[in-house]
Enzyme design. Structure first.
Site, PDB file in Angstrom:
ATOM      1  N   TYR A 124       0.828  -1.201   0.000  1.00 23.82           N
ATOM      2  CA  TYR A 124       0.000   0.000   0.000  1.00 23.82           C
ATOM      3  C   TYR A 124       0.865   1.254   0.000  1.00 23.82           C
ATOM      4  O   TYR A 124       2.025   1.230   0.413  1.00 23.82           O
ATOM      5  CB  TYR A 124      -0.929   0.030   1.218  1.00 23.82           C
ATOM      6  CG  TYR A 124      -0.186   0.201   2.529  1.00 23.82           C
ATOM      7  CD1 TYR A 124       0.269  -0.893   3.231  1.00 23.82           C
ATOM      8  CD2 TYR A 124       0.065   1.479   3.046  1.00 23.82           C
ATOM      9  CE1 TYR A 124       0.961  -0.737   4.415  1.00 23.82           C
ATOM     10  CE2 TYR A 124       0.753   1.635   4.233  1.00 23.82           C
ATOM     11  CZ  TYR A 124       1.197   0.529   4.916  1.00 23.82           C
ATOM     12  OH  TYR A 124       1.893   0.683   6.082  1.00 23.82           O
ATOM     13  N   PHE A 165       2.425   9.615   3.580  1.00 25.07           N
ATOM     14  CA  PHE A 165       2.765   9.451   5.002  1.00 25.07           C
ATOM     15  C   PHE A 165       3.243   8.054   5.336  1.00 25.07           C
ATOM     16  O   PHE A 165       3.864   7.831   6.368  1.00 25.07           O
ATOM     17  CB  PHE A 165       1.578   9.852   5.900  1.00 25.07           C
ATOM     18  CG  PHE A 165       0.341   9.029   5.681  1.00 25.07           C
ATOM     19  CD1 PHE A 165      -0.649   9.500   4.838  1.00 25.07           C
ATOM     20  CD2 PHE A 165       0.181   7.812   6.312  1.00 25.07           C
ATOM     21  CE1 PHE A 165      -1.798   8.736   4.625  1.00 25.07           C
ATOM     22  CE2 PHE A 165      -0.958   7.055   6.096  1.00 25.07           C
ATOM     23  CZ  PHE A 165      -1.952   7.528   5.250  1.00 25.07           C
ATOM     24  N   ASP A 166       2.954   7.107   4.488  1.00 23.17           N
ATOM     25  CA  ASP A 166       3.378   5.745   4.805  1.00 23.17           C
ATOM     26  C   ASP A 166       3.278   4.908   3.548  1.00 23.17           C
ATOM     27  O   ASP A 166       2.366   5.086   2.734  1.00 23.17           O
ATOM     28  CB  ASP A 166       2.467   5.166   5.894  1.00 23.17           C
ATOM     29  CG  ASP A 166       2.948   3.802   6.366  1.00 23.17           C
ATOM     30  OD1 ASP A 166       4.129   3.493   6.155  1.00 23.17           O
ATOM     31  OD2 ASP A 166       2.136   3.055   6.937  1.00 23.17           O
ATOM     32  N   ILE A 171      -7.414   0.390  10.560  1.00 22.02           N
ATOM     33  CA  ILE A 171      -8.495   1.375  10.544  1.00 22.02           C
ATOM     34  C   ILE A 171      -9.716   0.807   9.818  1.00 22.02           C
ATOM     35  O   ILE A 171      -9.594  -0.061   8.956  1.00 22.02           O
ATOM     36  CB  ILE A 171      -8.034   2.696   9.880  1.00 22.02           C
ATOM     37  CG1 ILE A 171      -7.449   2.427   8.500  1.00 22.02           C
ATOM     38  CG2 ILE A 171      -7.031   3.417  10.753  1.00 22.02           C
ATOM     39  CD1 ILE A 171      -7.177   3.674   7.713  1.00 22.02           C
ATOM     40  N   TYR A 199      -8.406   7.808  11.225  1.00 24.41           N
ATOM     41  CA  TYR A 199      -7.895   8.087  12.563  1.00 24.41           C
ATOM     42  C   TYR A 199      -8.692   9.140  13.325  1.00 24.41           C
ATOM     43  O   TYR A 199      -8.266   9.601  14.380  1.00 24.41           O
ATOM     44  CB  TYR A 199      -6.411   8.460  12.504  1.00 24.41           C
ATOM     45  CG  TYR A 199      -5.550   7.252  12.272  1.00 24.41           C
ATOM     46  CD1 TYR A 199      -5.428   6.276  13.257  1.00 24.41           C
ATOM     47  CD2 TYR A 199      -4.881   7.056  11.085  1.00 24.41           C
ATOM     48  CE1 TYR A 199      -4.660   5.140  13.063  1.00 24.41           C
ATOM     49  CE2 TYR A 199      -4.107   5.921  10.870  1.00 24.41           C
ATOM     50  CZ  TYR A 199      -4.002   4.970  11.875  1.00 24.41           C
ATOM     51  OH  TYR A 199      -3.241   3.844  11.674  1.00 24.41           O
ATOM     52  N   PHE A 251      -5.536   5.713   0.176  1.00 24.70           N
ATOM     53  CA  PHE A 251      -4.661   4.552   0.141  1.00 24.70           C
ATOM     54  C   PHE A 251      -4.763   3.874  -1.212  1.00 24.70           C
ATOM     55  O   PHE A 251      -5.863   3.675  -1.742  1.00 24.70           O
ATOM     56  CB  PHE A 251      -5.086   3.527   1.199  1.00 24.70           C
ATOM     57  CG  PHE A 251      -4.652   3.869   2.585  1.00 24.70           C
ATOM     58  CD1 PHE A 251      -3.345   3.650   2.989  1.00 24.70           C
ATOM     59  CD2 PHE A 251      -5.543   4.415   3.503  1.00 24.70           C
ATOM     60  CE1 PHE A 251      -2.934   3.957   4.271  1.00 24.70           C
ATOM     61  CE2 PHE A 251      -5.142   4.723   4.779  1.00 24.70           C
ATOM     62  CZ  PHE A 251      -3.842   4.500   5.171  1.00 24.70           C
TER      63      PHE A 251
END
Lengths: 468, 657
Positions: A40, A50-51, A70, A96, A113
């Site tokens: 992902y 961010f990730d 999540i 979140y 995502f």
């Protein structure tokens, strides 16, 4: 299809929008509880990444539908097919939320995502691949049976796609083997929810092992598949959930259970049950009436005594002593406790302390034959022990003497020891008498331990509190 | 570093050249150098080794053994020039000698935990040597790392954790901490080039696949640093205060940076540490089930055989890959994982290695085992880490978002009990206070029915009056909230009571627990004063807030037993206690008079109190008097509230009649 944004939330509130970037293969997708493997890349609305599992260079694995990730992910990944690449736009309520996840994700952030699904496998309940669960129908609520819960289960067992067993059974969690359940099923029920239907893939070590089960036609080392439905269960109450009266009631029940196990010879299971009584009652101080208080004392006393008995049977003498000590704390003149402690001490070759205990029993109950027999036995063993000790030392000296020179004066004295020994044996009872006495004692005591039968007419015997 | 050395050398060359008599044999050189060592003659040493390069590579081992012991702190202090020269000699050896030989020679010097300075000085040389080794240096690196790691492991953990507030800064001046902070940066610096190679291996470069062993070794040692000493150090840093980062913090950041090179997913690294022992246990039990009961002997034999095979493989240097994977996992100690979890989450280090898709709730549960481990640790610095981690995880959850089922996780209740332990037993005030605030937030994050359940379980299991008082206070707030939400619609009280967790029968359960006096009227009310006051307060609130005719809370139904069992016992207890203390006080007064006349002081001490093996002096007479007086004041206060409550109850009851 591609490029189109679909709302996939059950509430249809636009919280998670899915856009398929590349179609996957087949029609099947991962089920709840499956271990899923994905890649992902996560970005904020302004495009900040961010990730990314791709940047880390390894697949990301998680368990689907277990709140591990999540909400958007649990919903989104469940809609994917193998090999599919999709983009999810997730509102904060499905990600979140208002707290964000500092420092990377600001409060109330919408996350995007891009997820690629690679593979999935059933949930590994035993953590060693021995019990794999595939959820067929999800159960209700959060709770699963705890130890001691009463569970009703419907299941079918398959061997190479052929059904070999089908039944509905009610059992107590933790005692499943009595109801003929294989260990694997019991491990699984502990994690199942009410109404859940699952397919379990069970390795031989959690099923019928190397030997198989001839009765059911299961050969050795066979991997089995079960289809299980958790019909219902009633949780056993935790100690802190019960009030005083319930604890008393529950104690009586476990006591009976313990006694049943005791009779069957499964002493360690009996101990676990008796110990429950101790944990229920030991620190419970809120009994109102004297009657209740008395009952509590009685139950505790019996529990400790029975634990002592079981440990004695298991030849765990130190534990026996401990349990007896607890009884004697409550009732310093408890004959049974003294007697059992004496036996344990005797087995540990603590002759003096053992004699002291038996003598005290006789003092309290002058007619107690078993104790008298034990005392004789004790004295006898002590003598034997001393003798052996002496021989041992003698041998030691002998070797010592030999090593120095053959004709040491020490060596010369050896024959005398034998003579002296025989003298000691003078006032011992003849061997036959003694043997009889010993057997009597064994018998009397043994019977009394098992049940409180009137048939053991010997009222002077001790230890009869496996009362039912 | 290396270029710096070279420059130094160059400048020395120009500086002064010494005429050295020619050597006749190799032995003579050794002899002369030994002489230099005894006379601390740096000029000659320089001339022999660095300038004329008389020494041959074959002699380097011997020379290292000779020179190594000179690298001590004293030497640096007394003969700095000589020290520098020796260091340069070693650097020269490691650059020009046989790499394998020099590796062993240098390791020999570092072994035995001698001198930190020696350690720090030799490390760059070792690094040079290892970098010169051919591709297959995995084993050599492991050997070096093990020896170097042992040196750090041998430095004892700091002992003075009893620092509060500003004092915590003193921790860095602790001698062992200073040693750590000197040695670890050097160690990390040593690892740096290998870590960078690790990066390439991680990128999946096939030619680097044989470096996997190296990566594993590096990871293991970095992880060990987390357990010892980082968990003992104060690693906090608050960017908002503008205070500079502490050395410990810098050090931690470096360690985490190092780990980033060799581990891609910290979350997995942390969680595997927790799962490892569990699977091992399961395996065993599973195995036992398989090989019918009581077949222990055979199991043991099998185990031994397996171990043997493993050992042989290890000896031959060919460990199968699968085995490695297992070993690698087993190498992460739980405490190290806990420390890493704290650093990543509470301190925000290494975040790019922490996946950002897990739900907050899952992470809380996943971290509980580690939080517990930190909370129960002896070092208060570790306890702080536990509190910080728990507080961080809780802070991200919305209020009332944890379902009651969270309590099914045995770690959850256990962690709450550990937290209570910190609140009541931790000698450091800051941590106790922090514990209390975290404790409150646990209750606020869990949903109402879970809150009720947890309160019940804590009230049952906890004996501490202060904690109970806090809980009773919370019960009051909950009742208040419950009454406020169901204000006007009063169709069926019973039904609503059954639904609400803090009204009716469910409130009664809590009240019964709150009003329980351990020994009835004979309880030590001074000890219980906190919870008694809180309970009286709660009752007073209920009586005032909930009129008898409405009785939404059900308190009036319970009033009979409350009065009979609690209030009555309390009244008797208070009378007895007050009487007892008055008498004691009177006796003391008389004694003082007697003492002043008789001149005999404090002979009636019946018990002594000792803390950490040292006897505390018996309380002085004045102190005793103060204690008595304050006890009496407390009783007065309780009496006061109690009688006020009784008046209220009477008034309300009469009012409705």
């Amino acid at each position: 299809m591609s490029g189109e944004k679909i709302d996939i939330t059950p509430a249809q509130d636009g919280g998670v929008l899915k856009e398929i970037l590349r179609e996957g293969e087949g029609t099947e997708g991962p089920a709840k509880g499956d271990s899923v493997s994905v890649h992902y890349v996560g970005t904020l609305e302004d495009g900040t990444e961010f990730d990314s599992s791709r940047a880390r260079g390894e697949h990301f694995k998680f368990t689907l539908g277990k709140d591990q990730v999540i909400k958007a992910w649990d919903i989104g990944v469940a809609t994917m097919k193998k090999g599919e690449l999709a983009r999810f736009t997730c509102k904060a309520e499905y990600a979140y939320g208002e707290n964000g996840s500092p420092p990377k994700i600001p409060p109330n952030a919408t996350l995007i995502f891009e997820v690629e699904l690679f593979s999935w496998e059933g949930e590994d309940l035993s953590k060693d691949g021995g019990i794999i669960r595939h959820l067929v129908k999800e159960g209700k609520g959060y709770s699963s049976p705890n130890d001691g819960a009463t569970v009703t289960l419907k299941y079918k067992g398959f061997l190479d796609n052929k059904e070999f067993e089908s039944r509905e059974v009610t059992f107590v969690q933790g005692d499943g083997d009595e109801a003929g359940l294989i260990p694997g099923l019991e491990v699984a029920t502990k994690k199942m929810k009410k109404g859940e239907v699952a397919r379990l893939d069970i390795a031989p070590k959690y099923a019928y092992g190397k030997d198989g089960c001839a009765e059911k036609g299961v050969p050795g080392d066979a991997r089995l598949v079960y289809e299980v439905e958790m019909v219902s269960f009633e949780k056993a109450k935790e100690a802190w959930e019960m009030n005083a009266a319930e604890k008393l009631e529950e104690s009586k029940i476990v006591k009976e259970k313990g006694t049943a196990y005791f009779k069957k010879g499964s002493y360690s299971k009996a101990i676990t049950n008796y110990k429950k009584i101790v944990s229920f009652l030991e620190h419970e101080t809120s009994f109102q009436t004297d009657e209740e208080k008395q009952l509590k004392e009685q139950l505790l006393l019996a529990a400790h005594l029975n634990i002592a008995m079981c440990h004695l049977k298991l030849k765990e003498y130190v534990e026996t002593e401990d349990s007896c000590a607890k009884v004697l704390e409550m009732d310093p003149d408890n004959v049974k406790a003294l007697f059992r402690r004496g036996q344990a001490l005797l087995e540990r070759n603590e002759y003096e302390s053992a004699s002291a205990d038996f003598e005290r029993v006789i003092q309290l109950e002058p007619e107690n034959k078993a104790a008298k027999n034990q005392l004789t036995l004790c004295k006898h063993r002590e003598k034997q022990f001393r003798e052996r000790e002496k021989k041992l030392y003698a041998n030691m000296f002998k070797k010592l003497a030999e090593s120095k020179d053959g004709g040491s004066p020490l060596y010369q004295t050896m024959p005398e020891v034998g003579e002296w020994n025989n003298e000691m044996a003078k006032d011992m009872m003849p061997l036959q008498d003694e043997k009889a006495a010993f057997e009597d004692g064994e018998k009397g005591e043994g019977d009394a331990m098992e049940t409180q039968n009137g048939s053991t007419a010997n009222s002077a015997t001790v230890g009869e509190d496996m009362d039912i | 570093m290396a270029t710096q050395h070279r420059m130094e050398e160059a400048s020395c060359d120009v500086e002064e050249t010494l005429a050295v008599p020619p050597l006749e044999s190799k032995e003579e050189l050794i002899g002369r150098i030994a002489e230099c060592v005894t006379t601390k003659d740096d000029h000659s040493l320089q001339a022999y080794i660095l300038e004329q390069r008389l020494a041959e590579p074959a002699q380097f081992w011997e020379l290292t053994t000779l020179l190594g012991p000179c690298l001590t702190t004293e030497m640096q202090h007394d003969h700095p020039r000589f020290f520098t020269t020796v260091r340069r000699c070693l650097a020269h050896f490691s650059r020009n000698g046989n790499a394998k030989e020099m590796l062993l020679a240098l390791l020999e010097q570092v072994e035995g935990f001698k001198d930190d300075l020696l350690y720090v000085t030799v490390l760059p040389c070792l690094k040079d040597v290892l970098l010169r080794l051919p591709v297959k240096r995995g084993r050599s690196l492991e050997l070096a790392m093990d020896t170097l790691g042992d040196h750090i492991a041998a430095i004892p953990a700091p002992q003075n954790w009893m620092l509060e507030g500003e004092e915590t800064k003193l921790l860095e001046t602790d001698e062992t901490v200073r040693r750590f902070l000197e040695v670890i940066p050097a160690f990390l610096d040593f690892m740096q080039p290998f870590l960078e190679i690790g990066d390439k291996a991680a990128a999946g470069d096939i030619s680097m696949s044989n470096r996997r062993w190296e990566v594993r070794v590096l990871k293991k040692h970095l992880v060990l640093l987390l357990r010892h000493p980082l968990v003992f150090l104060d690693l906090r840093y608050d960017a908002t205060t503008g205070a500079p980062k502490t050395y410990s913090r810098e050090c931690a950041e470096q360690v985490v940076k190092g780990l980033e090179h060799v581990e891609r997913n910290f979350y997995r690294l942390v969680l595997e540490a927790r799962e490892q022992p569990k699977t091992a246990r399961k395996d065993k039990s599973g195995g036992a089930a398989e090989s019918s009961r009581g077949d222990k002997e055979r199991d043991e034999v099998e185990e031994m055989v397996a171990e043997n095979v493993e050992n042989e493989l290890r000896a031959s240097g060919e460990v199968p890959d699968v085995k490695d994977e297992e070993e690698e996992v087993g190498e992460v100690p739980e405490l190290a994982a806990a420390c890493l979890a704290y650093l990543v989450q509470a301190e925000g280090l290494g975040l790019q290695r922490w996946p950002c898709v897990h739900s907050h709730r899952h992470l809380l549960h996943a971290m509980l085992a580690f939080i517990r481990m930190l909370l129960t640790h002896v070092a208060h610095t570790a306890v702080y880490k536990g509190l910080a981690l728990l507080s961080f995880r809780l802070s991200l959850l919305p209020d009332s978002s944890l379902p009651a089922a969270s309590l099914d996780d045995p770690d959850f209740t256990a962690a709450v009990l550990d937290l209570i332990h910190v609140m009541t037993r931790c000698p450091i005030r800051e941590l106790r206070q922090m514990g209390l605030s975290v404790f409150r937030s646990v209750f606020s994050k869990i949903d109402v029915s879970g809150r009720h359940q947890l309160m019940r379980s804590v009230l049952t299991s906890c004996e501490h009056a202060g904690v109970k008082a806090v809980l009773v206070g919370m019960v009051k707030d909950e009742v208040d909230a419950a009454l406020r939400t169901c204000k006007d619609d009063v169709p069926d009280t019973k039904e609503r009571q059954a639904e609400c967790e803090f009204l009716g029968p469910k409130l009664e359960v809590l009240l019964r627990l709150a009003t329980k006096l351990p020994d009835g009227a004979a309880s030590d009310l001074l000890e219980e004063s906190d919870v008694v006051m809180a309970t009286l307060n709660l009752l007073r609130y209920l009586v005032l807030r909930d009129p008898r005719e409405r009785d939404q809370t059900g308190v009036w139904v319970m009033m009979r037993w409350i009065e009979q069992e609690y209030l009555a016992a309390l009244r008797t207890g208070l009378d007895m206690s007050v009487g007892h203390y008055r008498l004691e006080l009177d006796n003391m007064m008389k004694n003082t008079q007697g003492h002043s006349q008789g001149g005999k002081g404090g002979s009636d001490v019946t018990a002594s109190l000792s803390v950490a093996g040292r006897d505390l002096p018996p309380m002085s007479h004045d102190q005793q008097m103060t204690v008595m007086h304050s006890a009496l004041t407390t009783f007065d206060m309780m009496k006061c509230v109690l009688s006020r409550l009784c008046e209220l109850i009477d008034a309300k009851q009469k009012g409705t009649r």
